[in-house]
Motif scaffolding. Structure first.
Motif, PDB file in Angstrom:
ATOM      1  N   CYS A  98       0.841  -1.201   0.000  1.00 46.00           N
ATOM      2  CA  CYS A  98       0.000   0.000   0.000  1.00 46.00           C
ATOM      3  C   CYS A  98       0.877   1.251   0.000  1.00 46.00           C
ATOM      4  N   HIS A 100       0.170   4.025   1.180  1.00 45.67           N
ATOM      5  CA  HIS A 100      -0.028   4.876   2.357  1.00 45.67           C
ATOM      6  C   HIS A 100       1.086   4.608   3.361  1.00 45.67           C
ATOM      7  N   LEU A 101       0.981   3.503   4.090  1.00 48.13           N
ATOM      8  CA  LEU A 101       2.008   3.193   5.095  1.00 48.13           C
ATOM      9  C   LEU A 101       2.626   1.820   4.895  1.00 48.13           C
ATOM     10  N   GLY A 102       2.418   1.230   3.741  1.00 47.43           N
ATOM     11  CA  GLY A 102       3.147   0.008   3.410  1.00 47.43           C
ATOM     12  C   GLY A 102       2.502  -1.303   3.814  1.00 47.43           C
ATOM     13  N   CYS A 103       1.233  -1.298   4.210  1.00 42.30           N
ATOM     14  CA  CYS A 103       0.577  -2.581   4.524  1.00 42.30           C
ATOM     15  C   CYS A 103       0.411  -3.398   3.243  1.00 42.30           C
ATOM     16  N   CYS A 116      -6.908  -2.469   1.278  1.00 36.29           N
ATOM     17  CA  CYS A 116      -5.847  -2.388   2.280  1.00 36.29           C
ATOM     18  C   CYS A 116      -6.494  -2.548   3.651  1.00 36.29           C
ATOM     19  N   CYS A 118      -5.344  -1.946   6.574  1.00 38.06           N
ATOM     20  CA  CYS A 118      -4.882  -1.075   7.663  1.00 38.06           C
ATOM     21  C   CYS A 118      -5.776   0.147   7.869  1.00 38.06           C
ATOM     22  N   HIS A 119      -6.160   0.813   6.786  1.00 35.62           N
ATOM     23  CA  HIS A 119      -6.954   2.032   6.933  1.00 35.62           C
ATOM     24  C   HIS A 119      -8.116   2.044   5.946  1.00 35.62           C
ATOM     25  N   ALA A 121      -8.624   1.287   2.818  1.00 34.56           N
ATOM     26  CA  ALA A 121      -8.459   1.896   1.497  1.00 34.56           C
ATOM     27  C   ALA A 121      -8.791   0.868   0.418  1.00 34.56           C
ATOM     28  N   PRO A 133      -6.819   6.808   2.446  1.00 32.18           N
ATOM     29  CA  PRO A 133      -5.731   7.776   2.526  1.00 32.18           C
ATOM     30  C   PRO A 133      -4.529   7.577   1.600  1.00 32.18           C
ATOM     31  N   PRO A 134      -4.396   6.478   0.854  1.00 28.45           N
ATOM     32  CA  PRO A 134      -3.175   6.343   0.042  1.00 28.45           C
ATOM     33  C   PRO A 134      -2.988   7.528  -0.921  1.00 28.45           C
TER      34      PRO A 134
HETATM   35 FE1  FES Z   1      -2.948   1.123   3.398  1.00 33.36          FE
HETATM   36 FE2  FES Z   1      -2.985   2.980   5.316  1.00 33.36          FE
HETATM   37  S1  FES Z   1      -1.496   1.489   4.922  1.00 33.36           S
HETATM   38  S2  FES Z   1      -4.460   2.600   3.807  1.00 33.36           S
END
Ligand code: FES
Length: 157
Positions: A98, A100-103, A116, A118-119, A121, A133-134
Motif C-alpha cells: 500500500c 499509504h504506510l506500506g501494509c 488495504c 490497515c486504513h 483503502a 488515505p493512500p
Molecule cells: Fe494502506 Fe494505510 S497502509 S491505507
C-alpha cells in the motif's frame, strides 16, 4: 635464549618490545578495528546482490488454473509482494504494498477491488485509489501468460 622469569619459565614476554614492533602491532590492531567497523557499514550502504534481485526478469507465479476469473492472490516476485488478479480485462499484476504506510493489500472479491486492511483503502484493478488515505496508485507490473503459466516481471520499485 631468554632467562627464566620469577615463576621459573622462559618466554617471549620477557623480551623487550621495540618501539618499531609496538607501532607495527598497533597498526595491525587499528586496521583490524577499522575493517570490523567499516565492513558492516559498507555492506549496509551497498548490499550484495541476492539471487532473484534482477528487477524486470519474468517470474512464474501461478497457473491460470490456480487463478480463475475473478480471483486474486498475493505472490512473492523477486522478494517483493505482488498481487495478481484475473480480471475481465485480463490478468493484471500490481505491487501489493500500500502506498499509504506500506501494509500488504489483498483482493476483495466481493467488492471487485484491491483492499488495504490497515486504513480501509480500496484500489481499482488498474491500481488507482478508489477511497482511503493512500496518496498514490499501486505500481503496475507487466504480465505475460505463456500457455497456462502466468509470469510477472519483477518490479523495480
Ligand atoms: Fe494502506 Fe494505510 S497502509 S491505507
Amino acid at each position: 635464549m631468554s632467562e627464566p622469569n620469577e615463576s621459573g619459565q622462559a618466554g617471549m614476554l620477557d623480551q623487550p618490545v621495540s618501539r618499531r614492533g609496538l607501532f607495527v602491532l598497533l597498526g595491525f590492531a587499528g586496521l583490524a578495528t577499522a575493517a570490523g567497523v567499516l565492513t558492516p557499514i559498507i555492506a549496509y550502504i551497498w548490499p550484495p546482490k541476492q539471487e532473484g534481485d534482477q528487477a524486470g526478469e519474468p517470474v512464474a507465479v501461478a497457473s491460470t488454473l490456480d487463478l480463475p476469473p475473478g480471483k486474486g492472490q498475493v505472490y512473492s516476485v523477486n522478494n517483493r509482494p505482488v498481487i495478481v488478479i484475473n480480471t475481465p480485462e485480463g490478468i493484471k499484476a500490481l505491487s501489493a504494498v500500500c502506498t499509504h504506510l506500506g501494509c500488504i493489500v489483498y483482493w476483495d472479491e466481493q467488492r471487485g477491488a484491491i483492499a488495504c486492511p490497515c486504513h480501509a483503502a480500496f484500489f481499482s484493478t488498474n491500481g488507482d485509489v478508489i477511497s482511503g488515505p493512500p496518496p498514490d496508485p499501486l505500481p503496475v507490473y507487466p504480465v505475460q501468460v505463456v500457455g497456462d503459466q502466468i509470469y510477472v516481471e519483477g518490479g523495480s520499485s
